[in-house]
Scaffold this motif. Structure first.
Motif, PDB file in Angstrom:
ATOM      1  N   GLU A  89       0.806  -1.216   0.000  1.00 19.49           N
ATOM      2  CA  GLU A  89       0.000   0.000   0.000  1.00 19.49           C
ATOM      3  C   GLU A  89       0.842   1.269   0.000  1.00 19.49           C
ATOM      4  OE1 GLU A  89      -3.688   1.788   2.613  1.00 19.49           O
ATOM      5  OE2 GLU A  89      -1.924   1.036   3.684  1.00 19.49           O
ATOM      6  N   GLY A  90       2.060   1.209   0.565  1.00 27.18           N
ATOM      7  CA  GLY A  90       2.785   2.435   0.847  1.00 27.18           C
ATOM      8  C   GLY A  90       2.216   3.070   2.100  1.00 27.18           C
ATOM      9  N   LEU A  91       2.388   4.366   2.253  1.00 26.97           N
ATOM     10  CA  LEU A  91       1.850   5.054   3.422  1.00 26.97           C
ATOM     11  C   LEU A  91       0.372   5.385   3.271  1.00 26.97           C
ATOM     12  CD1 LEU A  91       4.759   7.435   4.492  1.00 26.97           C
ATOM     13  CD2 LEU A  91       4.256   5.108   5.249  1.00 26.97           C
ATOM     14  N   GLY A  92      -0.188   5.127   2.098  1.00 26.93           N
ATOM     15  CA  GLY A  92      -1.622   5.294   1.918  1.00 26.93           C
ATOM     16  C   GLY A  92      -2.007   6.604   1.262  1.00 26.93           C
ATOM     17  N   ALA A  93      -3.265   6.667   0.842  1.00 22.64           N
ATOM     18  CA  ALA A  93      -3.773   7.836   0.128  1.00 22.64           C
ATOM     19  C   ALA A  93      -4.017   8.993   1.086  1.00 22.64           C
ATOM     20  CB  ALA A  93      -5.072   7.479  -0.584  1.00 22.64           C
ATOM     21  N   SER A  94      -3.720  10.201   0.617  1.00 31.04           N
ATOM     22  CA  SER A  94      -3.983  11.414   1.391  1.00 31.04           C
ATOM     23  C   SER A  94      -5.355  11.960   1.038  1.00 31.04           C
ATOM     24  CB  SER A  94      -2.924  12.472   1.089  1.00 31.04           C
ATOM     25  OG  SER A  94      -3.359  13.758   1.528  1.00 31.04           O
ATOM     26  N   GLY A 149       4.022  10.621   1.261  1.00 34.42           N
ATOM     27  CA  GLY A 149       5.390  10.262   0.895  1.00 34.42           C
ATOM     28  C   GLY A 149       5.679  10.377  -0.584  1.00 34.42           C
ATOM     29  N   GLN A 150       4.795  11.007  -1.356  1.00 36.68           N
ATOM     30  CA  GLN A 150       4.939  10.993  -2.811  1.00 36.68           C
ATOM     31  C   GLN A 150       6.173  11.741  -3.323  1.00 36.68           C
ATOM     32  OE1 GLN A 150       1.436  12.998  -4.509  1.00 36.68           O
ATOM     33  NE2 GLN A 150       1.206  14.046  -2.560  1.00 36.68           N
ATOM     34  N   ARG A 151       6.733  12.650  -2.519  1.00 38.12           N
ATOM     35  CA  ARG A 151       7.940  13.370  -2.964  1.00 38.12           C
ATOM     36  C   ARG A 151       9.110  13.141  -1.996  1.00 38.12           C
ATOM     37  NH1 ARG A 151       3.649  16.923  -3.442  1.00 38.12           N
ATOM     38  NH2 ARG A 151       2.907  17.239  -5.567  1.00 38.12           N
ATOM     39  N   ALA A 162      -0.991   9.516   7.686  1.00 36.59           N
ATOM     40  CA  ALA A 162      -1.121   8.084   7.416  1.00 36.59           C
ATOM     41  C   ALA A 162      -1.711   7.392   8.641  1.00 36.59           C
ATOM     42  CB  ALA A 162       0.249   7.503   7.078  1.00 36.59           C
ATOM     43  N   ALA A 163      -2.055   6.131   8.499  1.00 43.30           N
ATOM     44  CA  ALA A 163      -2.545   5.355   9.635  1.00 43.30           C
ATOM     45  C   ALA A 163      -1.517   5.396  10.767  1.00 43.30           C
ATOM     46  CB  ALA A 163      -2.807   3.917   9.204  1.00 43.30           C
ATOM     47  N   GLU A 164      -1.983   5.526  11.987  1.00 41.84           N
ATOM     48  CA  GLU A 164      -1.065   5.717  13.122  1.00 41.84           C
ATOM     49  C   GLU A 164      -0.052   4.598  13.252  1.00 41.84           C
ATOM     50  OE1 GLU A 164      -0.641   8.377  14.997  1.00 41.84           O
ATOM     51  OE2 GLU A 164      -2.110   9.332  13.680  1.00 41.84           O
ATOM     52  N   TRP A 165      -0.449   3.354  12.960  1.00 40.44           N
ATOM     53  CA  TRP A 165       0.496   2.249  13.135  1.00 40.44           C
ATOM     54  C   TRP A 165       1.681   2.380  12.197  1.00 40.44           C
ATOM     55  CZ3 TRP A 165       2.126  -1.203   9.452  1.00 40.44           C
ATOM     56  CH2 TRP A 165       1.371  -1.309   8.284  1.00 40.44           C
ATOM     57  N   VAL A 193      10.788   7.462  10.183  1.00 35.87           N
ATOM     58  CA  VAL A 193      10.536   8.774   9.600  1.00 35.87           C
ATOM     59  C   VAL A 193       9.279   9.376  10.218  1.00 35.87           C
ATOM     60  CG1 VAL A 193      10.011  10.013   7.462  1.00 35.87           C
ATOM     61  CG2 VAL A 193      11.751   8.236   7.472  1.00 35.87           C
ATOM     62  N   THR A 194       9.349  10.657  10.579  1.00 39.82           N
ATOM     63  CA  THR A 194       8.250  11.298  11.293  1.00 39.82           C
ATOM     64  C   THR A 194       7.209  11.886  10.340  1.00 39.82           C
ATOM     65  OG1 THR A 194       9.306  13.471  11.341  1.00 39.82           O
ATOM     66  CG2 THR A 194       9.872  11.934  13.105  1.00 39.82           C
ATOM     67  N   ASP A 195       6.055  12.199  10.903  1.00 41.33           N
ATOM     68  CA  ASP A 195       5.005  12.830  10.105  1.00 41.33           C
ATOM     69  C   ASP A 195       5.434  14.206   9.616  1.00 41.33           C
ATOM     70  OD1 ASP A 195       4.977  13.931  12.652  1.00 41.33           O
ATOM     71  OD2 ASP A 195       2.797  13.984  12.833  1.00 41.33           O
ATOM     72  N   GLN A 196       6.248  14.915  10.397  1.00 43.07           N
ATOM     73  CA  GLN A 196       6.712  16.238   9.968  1.00 43.07           C
ATOM     74  C   GLN A 196       7.638  16.133   8.760  1.00 43.07           C
ATOM     75  OE1 GLN A 196       6.355  18.406  14.345  1.00 43.07           O
ATOM     76  NE2 GLN A 196       8.242  18.634  13.208  1.00 43.07           N
ATOM     77  N   MET A 197       8.445  15.083   8.725  1.00 43.83           N
ATOM     78  CA  MET A 197       9.326  14.909   7.572  1.00 43.83           C
ATOM     79  C   MET A 197       8.527  14.510   6.340  1.00 43.83           C
ATOM     80  SD  MET A 197      12.875  12.773   7.160  1.00 43.83           S
ATOM     81  CE  MET A 197      13.882  14.149   7.706  1.00 43.83           C
TER      82      MET A 197
END
Length: 458
Positions: A110-115, A122-124, A325-328, A335-339
């Motif tokens: 799946e990757g990190l999932g759809a926004s 994570g697309q870029r 993304a999903a919390e898990w 890698v953090t959500d801010q990054m």
């Protein structure tokens, strides 16, 4: 002293003037330790990490493994380094009432999932730009990779990123939850047992001679694992597992890798490693920018700050608009959500412009840091009589479309690291962590061919 000899030319005078002790450097360029005869006597490595199965979408960089191996060989590489997912394939763990190897037989990526804002998280970014949307049988794919590698004269460095990030790319959390449930003190022994089964599996399939190196885990110091040397007195822990695997498979090179080994105190590295597979990153000016924009943190008040906001593309959503993304998945990766947010929405040209503009004060420090760290690794390896490998390097984690590391500055730093490694007997090295099919640097054919030729000529 002869009549012709000037006092400053005497050994004592040279030391007094700053030359210091003069070590024996007659064999400093020789390999730091013996390499099995059936393996290349110099490795030039392209880093495929987990992307060889997380970027296998139709039209993706690893959709056709034979084509990817052929391309690597054409560019002059003779080795690839991968996450072989030993825990998923051979741990025997169960999740949601079924064995993990059953999940591996029908692994949905799946990757990190759809926004909710559009596109996917994570697309870029590098490594996380995974659109997903497909399934694969990972055990069959592993065999397919080895067969393709052998057809094109490549050997394979086996590692695991599973306690660092690999499970985050699956659609299901089962893989991550199963390995996260293992007590911290038992994780190395689980890795050791899983690797033993995988090595036997690959041997039965006729691929043993294609294994260049086995790493208990990638970057143990940056993963959800105890310190590698913990439990050494009791014969437990990571280093002890490496020793057990080496005894079970004495013909193979087996080790564990560090993301940042203790360069100033290498005696702290535990005994028993069969190779010095350590990484050399000199963040320098990149670290200065990352601190200014506070991009590696979590939960920073007022994120994005004014500095980061000034570097974002004009139509960048707010973090709330972009979503998460999903919390898990954040628990499953370093890698953090801010990054993720920052790299997805930063203006890569503005990012590069800042780095180039501020590079000069850091230049000499970064060159010296790469050189000194590489030499420290090589000298430790020579002391222990094992091969040395720089499996990742040289600057650090940049946005996907940033060109600082791919451009003149980054190439010069990489070339300095590579020449230093060659001059000090390092067996294997990457050209750059970004020189791989899933990164834009793969398109720089001329530099890769020339640099690989330089490595293999030594």
């Amino acid at each position: 002293m002869s009549a012709e000899q000037h006092p400053a030319d005497t050994p004592s005078a040279r030391r007094y003037l700053g030359a210091g002790a003069e070590p024996d450097t007659s064999d400093v360029a020789a390999l730091t330790g013996p390499v099995p005869a059936h393996l290349p006597q110099r490795l030039t490595i392209t880093l495929w990490d987990f992307s060889w199965y997380t970027r296998a979408e139709p039209g993706g960089p690893f959709a056709d493994l034979d084509a990817a191996c052929a391309r690597a060989a054409d560019l002059g590489y003779n080795a690839i380094r991968i996450c072989a997912a030993p825990l998923l394939l051979f741990s025997g763990l169960e999740a949601a009432g079924r064995p993990l190897d059953a999940l591996a037989a029908d692994l949905e990526i799946e990757g990190l999932g759809a926004s909710p804002h559009g596109g996917f998280f994570g697309q870029r970014t590098r490594w996380y730009d995974t659109p997903g949307g497909y399934r694969l049988d990972l055990r069959d794919r592993l065999l397919e990779l080895f067969e393709a590698a052998e057809r094109h004269g490549l050997v394979v460095v086996l590692a695991s990123w599973e306690y660092q990030q690999s499970p985050a790319f699956a659609r299901s959390s089962d893989w991550f939850e199963a390995i996260a449930a293992v007590p911290l003190t038992l994780r190395y022994s689980l890795l050791g047992a899983s690797w033993n089964r995988m090595i036997n599996f690959l041997t039965e399939a006729g691929h043993r001679d294609t294994i260049a190196l086995v790493e208990l885990h990638n970057e143990v110091d940056f993963s959800l694992l105890p310190p590698l040397g913990e439990g050494a007195d009791a014969g437990t822990g990571g280093a002890a597992e490496v020793v057990r695997l080496r005894r079970a498979h004495p013909d193979l090179l087996i080790t564990a890798s560090y993301g940042k080994p203790p360069h100033l105190a290498m005696h702290q590295v535990p005994e028993g490693l069969g190779a010095a597979q350590f990484h050399v990153y000199s963040y320098g000016v990149l670290d200065a920018l990352q601190k200014l924009v506070d991009i590696r943190s979590e939960g920073s008040e007022g994120f994005p700050n004014a500095m980061l906001s000034s570097l974002l593309v004009p139509d960048a959503p707010t973090p709330a608009e972009y979503g998460r993304a999903a919390e898990w998945k954040y628990r499953a990766t370093v890698v953090t959500d801010q990054m993720i947010y920052g790299y997805d929405w930063v203006d890569a040209a503005a990012w590069d412009e800042w780095l180039v503009e501020h590079y000069e004060p850091y230049r000499e420090v970064m060159l010296r840091e790469i050189e000194s760290r590489t030499i420290a690794i090589a000298e430790w390896a020579r002391w222990k009589g094992v091969p040395a490998v720089i499996g990742e390097g040289w600057i650090g984690y940049t946005p996907l479309h940033g060109t600082f590391e791919e451009g003149p500055v980054g190439r010069a730093l990489a070339e300095h690291g590579i020449r230093t490694a060659l001059d000090h007997g390092v067996w294997g090295m990457v050209l750059c962590s970004n020189a791989a099919p899933h990164h834009p640097m793969w398109a720089d054919e001329g530099w890769q061919r020339a640099t690989n030729a330089l490595i293999l000529a030594r």
